[in-house]
Write an enzyme that holds these catalytic residues in place. Structure first.
Site, mmCIF file in Angstrom:
data_model
loop_
_atom_site.group_PDB
_atom_site.id
_atom_site.type_symbol
_atom_site.label_atom_id
_atom_site.label_comp_id
_atom_site.label_asym_id
_atom_site.label_seq_id
_atom_site.Cartn_x
_atom_site.Cartn_y
_atom_site.Cartn_z
ATOM 1 N N TYR A 220 -39.018 -24.646 -14.738
ATOM 2 C CA TYR A 220 -39.992 -23.885 -13.968
ATOM 3 C C TYR A 220 -40.425 -22.584 -14.659
ATOM 4 O O TYR A 220 -41.125 -21.776 -14.046
ATOM 5 C CB TYR A 220 -39.386 -23.523 -12.606
ATOM 6 C CG TYR A 220 -39.231 -24.661 -11.607
ATOM 7 C CD1 TYR A 220 -38.672 -25.885 -11.961
ATOM 8 C CD2 TYR A 220 -39.615 -24.481 -10.279
ATOM 9 C CE1 TYR A 220 -38.505 -26.891 -11.031
ATOM 10 C CE2 TYR A 220 -39.449 -25.476 -9.340
ATOM 11 C CZ TYR A 220 -38.898 -26.685 -9.715
ATOM 12 O OH TYR A 220 -38.731 -27.674 -8.794
ATOM 13 N N THR B 45 -33.703 -35.329 3.565
ATOM 14 C CA THR B 45 -33.899 -36.163 4.750
ATOM 15 C C THR B 45 -33.543 -37.615 4.422
ATOM 16 O O THR B 45 -34.305 -38.290 3.715
ATOM 17 C CB THR B 45 -35.376 -36.081 5.212
ATOM 18 O OG1 THR B 45 -35.718 -34.713 5.361
ATOM 19 C CG2 THR B 45 -35.602 -36.829 6.512
ATOM 20 N N HIS C 161 -36.352 -26.464 -2.306
ATOM 21 C CA HIS C 161 -36.231 -27.822 -2.863
ATOM 22 C C HIS C 161 -35.204 -28.593 -2.050
ATOM 23 O O HIS C 161 -34.276 -27.999 -1.489
ATOM 24 C CB HIS C 161 -35.771 -27.745 -4.330
ATOM 25 C CG HIS C 161 -35.989 -29.023 -5.091
ATOM 26 N ND1 HIS C 161 -35.186 -30.124 -4.940
ATOM 27 C CD2 HIS C 161 -36.939 -29.366 -6.008
ATOM 28 C CE1 HIS C 161 -35.618 -31.095 -5.739
ATOM 29 N NE2 HIS C 161 -36.694 -30.665 -6.391
ATOM 30 N N GLY C 162 -35.347 -29.894 -1.994
ATOM 31 C CA GLY C 162 -34.345 -30.740 -1.325
ATOM 32 C C GLY C 162 -32.996 -30.586 -2.019
ATOM 33 O O GLY C 162 -32.945 -30.447 -3.246
ATOM 34 N N ASP C 163 -31.905 -30.632 -1.229
ATOM 35 C CA ASP C 163 -30.596 -30.374 -1.846
ATOM 36 C C ASP C 163 -30.073 -31.555 -2.671
ATOM 37 O O ASP C 163 -28.989 -31.492 -3.230
ATOM 38 C CB ASP C 163 -29.567 -29.945 -0.788
ATOM 39 C CG ASP C 163 -29.222 -31.060 0.181
ATOM 40 O OD1 ASP C 163 -29.821 -32.164 0.067
ATOM 41 O OD2 ASP C 163 -28.364 -30.841 1.053
ATOM 42 N N TYR D 63 -38.681 -36.958 -15.840
ATOM 43 C CA TYR D 63 -37.846 -36.396 -14.782
ATOM 44 C C TYR D 63 -37.501 -37.421 -13.707
ATOM 45 O O TYR D 63 -36.383 -37.511 -13.241
ATOM 46 C CB TYR D 63 -38.604 -35.231 -14.124
ATOM 47 C CG TYR D 63 -37.860 -34.541 -13.015
ATOM 48 C CD1 TYR D 63 -36.771 -33.729 -13.306
ATOM 49 C CD2 TYR D 63 -38.239 -34.696 -11.679
ATOM 50 C CE1 TYR D 63 -36.082 -33.092 -12.296
ATOM 51 C CE2 TYR D 63 -37.547 -34.053 -10.669
ATOM 52 C CZ TYR D 63 -36.468 -33.254 -10.981
ATOM 53 O OH TYR D 63 -35.785 -32.625 -9.986
ATOM 54 N N ASP E 194 -31.194 -65.983 -34.889
ATOM 55 C CA ASP E 194 -32.528 -65.433 -34.603
ATOM 56 C C ASP E 194 -33.571 -66.136 -35.481
ATOM 57 O O ASP E 194 -34.132 -65.538 -36.403
ATOM 58 C CB ASP E 194 -32.463 -63.912 -34.873
ATOM 59 C CG ASP E 194 -33.768 -63.195 -34.600
ATOM 60 O OD1 ASP E 194 -34.612 -63.758 -33.874
ATOM 61 O OD2 ASP E 194 -33.948 -62.071 -35.122
HETATM 62 C C1 SPV Z 1 -35.641 -57.891 -33.036
HETATM 63 O O1 SPV Z 1 -35.117 -56.995 -32.373
HETATM 64 O O2 SPV Z 1 -35.447 -59.084 -32.827
HETATM 65 C C2 SPV Z 1 -36.606 -57.560 -34.103
HETATM 66 C C3 SPV Z 1 -36.488 -56.269 -34.792
HETATM 67 O O3 SPV Z 1 -37.427 -58.376 -34.411
HETATM 68 S S1 SPV Z 1 -35.546 -56.539 -36.204
HETATM 69 O O4 SPV Z 1 -34.288 -57.148 -35.806
HETATM 70 O O5 SPV Z 1 -35.354 -55.243 -36.833
HETATM 71 O O6 SPV Z 1 -36.283 -57.443 -37.073
HETATM 72 MG MG MG Z 2 -37.109 -60.259 -33.628
#
Ligand code: SPV
Ligand code: MG
Length: 431
Positions: free
Chosen positions: A75, A122, A89-91, A43, A204
């Site tokens: 609630y 407030t 409750h606060g508005d 929340y 990567d």
């Molecule tokens: C990344 O987000 O770099 C990960 C997850 O290692 S994955 O790309 O699925 O390998």
């Molecule tokens: Mg990764």
């Protein structure tokens, strides 16, 4: 004597809350609800004090007759039990997305002739400052670092979304939606190697060095408070990994996930299409153990990521590795798959949970994206990471804009799908 109910989700009592109590007190006996941790983190913001401390704090306020725990942000239960004549409750909850909760409460009390009173919020320098101080406290390394472990205890499933910059960090930090009458938000950020590298235009393959990855974390940390799970790739050499652990811990990162691969790491989603070498159980276990002995706090987590299913080495291999890595000190297990069908993930989780009821399980449902968080939690999953969806949504949108500007030799044609200038310049809060 009439009864008046108000629900608090604050860690600090300021003039605004005292004003609400005063207004409530004028109408009758005041009962304060304390929103439970589990409901609070969906929340509002993460609590800086425990649920018990909040209960004690509310009890100490003059004019408060009784304090009860409210377990749900809606609630229904509390109203059925107390049937208060008034709810105060606060508005501020007249605004979206809290408005849905307010309207639901209004309908509940109207059904038996009760009344909802929105007290003007407030807005003062003092209240603003207290709010800012609470935020700053949550951003401090010692608070942020332990928050992931706290979340694992508090909520059935911790939800993390990737962030690779201050701006994407802000999206994870601030996005709150109302769905089916309830509010929801992410719990944590995943600093993905894929998205961090992609944002820098690099593959990567552990090419973006740690100093640069830390710089990304720093950008995110400067503008957010939510805990960070860092994608540590292979963790590098064990001799280097220990330094990474210490740096991340000092920065206030909550966890590093390292995968059991060695040599030139490629992204797991390539699977067996490219050459990837899995580290032996002994090599990976030694790295985990080295990291665990380097870490200084009890908060930080080293999570071992198992690539057996990605590399098609089978379920038994994945389970044997999970056992060994927990034995070596891993604080959690991430199991990965690139199958569309979640069956092998589910099988791993069920079998691992049958023998280990405690060690947190992490999954990254990029490919097996039909399974819901609730279903995953039902199979014992503790953390669900949405690893790359922000990057994958932003890139095509930006590319299309670039293409259309070239196509039309002006920017008018793309304007309809852009954020208005006025909105972008006010997107970032200033102090
Ligand atoms: C990344 O987000 O770099 C990960 C997850 O290692 S994955 O790309 O699925 O390998
Ligand atoms: Mg990764």
């Amino acid at each position: 004597m009439k009864t008046v109910y108000t629900c608090f989700c604050t860690d600090v009592i300021h003039d605004g809350h005292l004003n609400i109590i005063e207004k409530a007190h004028q109408r009758g006996k005041v009962i304060v609800g304390c929103l439970s941790d589990e409901a609070l983190i969906r929340y509002n913001r993460f609590p800086t004090v425990s649920q018990d401390e909040r209960l004690r704090l509310y009890r100490s306020i003059d004019g408060v007759e009784e304090v009860v725990l409210q377990n749900d942000m809606l609630y229904d239960d509390v109203i059925a039990r107390l049937r208060p004549d008034y709810i105060v409750h606060g508005d501020n909850w007249l605004q979206e997305p809290e408005r849905a909760i307010r309207d639901h409460v209004e309908a509940l009390v109207a059904a038996y002739g009760g009344e909802l009173i929105d007290v003007p919020y407030t807005y003062s320098d003092k209240v603003r400052k207290i709010d800012l101080q609470l935020r700053e406290k949550l951003a401090m390394p010692e608070y942020r670092r332990k928050r992931l472990r706290q979340l694992i205890r508090m909520t059935p499933v911790v939800k993390a979304l990737e962030a690779h910059s201050g701006l994407t960090g802000l999206i994870v930090e601030k996005t709150v939606v109302e769905h089916d009458g309830k509010l929801d938000q992410f719990d944590a950020m995943w600093v993905s190697s894929l998205c961090d590298s992609t944002a820098k235009g690099k593959p990567d393959i552990e090419l973006v060095d740690m100093t640069s990855r830390f710089r990304t974390i720093d950008d995110i940390m400067e503008v957010t408070t939510k805990p960070i799970i860092f994608d540590g790739d292979t963790g590098g050499l064990a001799e280097h990994f220990v330094y990474t652990v210490r740096s991340l811990e000092r920065m206030g990162v909550s966890a590093i996930i390292i995968e059991d691969k060695k040599g030139l790491k490629k992204n797991s989603l390539f699977g067996t299409e490219v050459e990837q070498t899995q580290a032996t159980i002994e090599e990976m276990s030694a790295k985990i153990a080295a990291g665990k002995s380097a870490q200084l706090t009890d908060d930080f987590m080293i999570i071992a990521r198992i690539e057996s299913l990605i590399l098609e080495k089978g379920m038994e291999d994945a389970l044997a590795r999970a056992r060994a890595f927990v034995q070596a000190g891993a604080d959690g297990i991430m199991i990965h798959s690139r199958k569309k069908d979640p069956a092998e993930i589910v099988e791993f989780c069920d079998r691992f949970r049958a023998e280990d009821g405690d060690t947190p399980i992490v999954v990254v449902p990029s490919s097996f994206n039909t399974i819901t968080e609730e279903e995953l939690a039902g199979h014992g999953v503790n953390i669900v990471i949405y690893a790359n969806q922000l990057t994958r949504s932003a890139f095509p949108a930006m590319q299309k804009t670039a293409e259309d500007i070239l196509r039309y030799h002006r920017a008018k044609e793309v304007d309809d799908r852009l954020m208005p200038i006025k909105q972008i310049i006010t997107l970032i809060d200033e102090l």
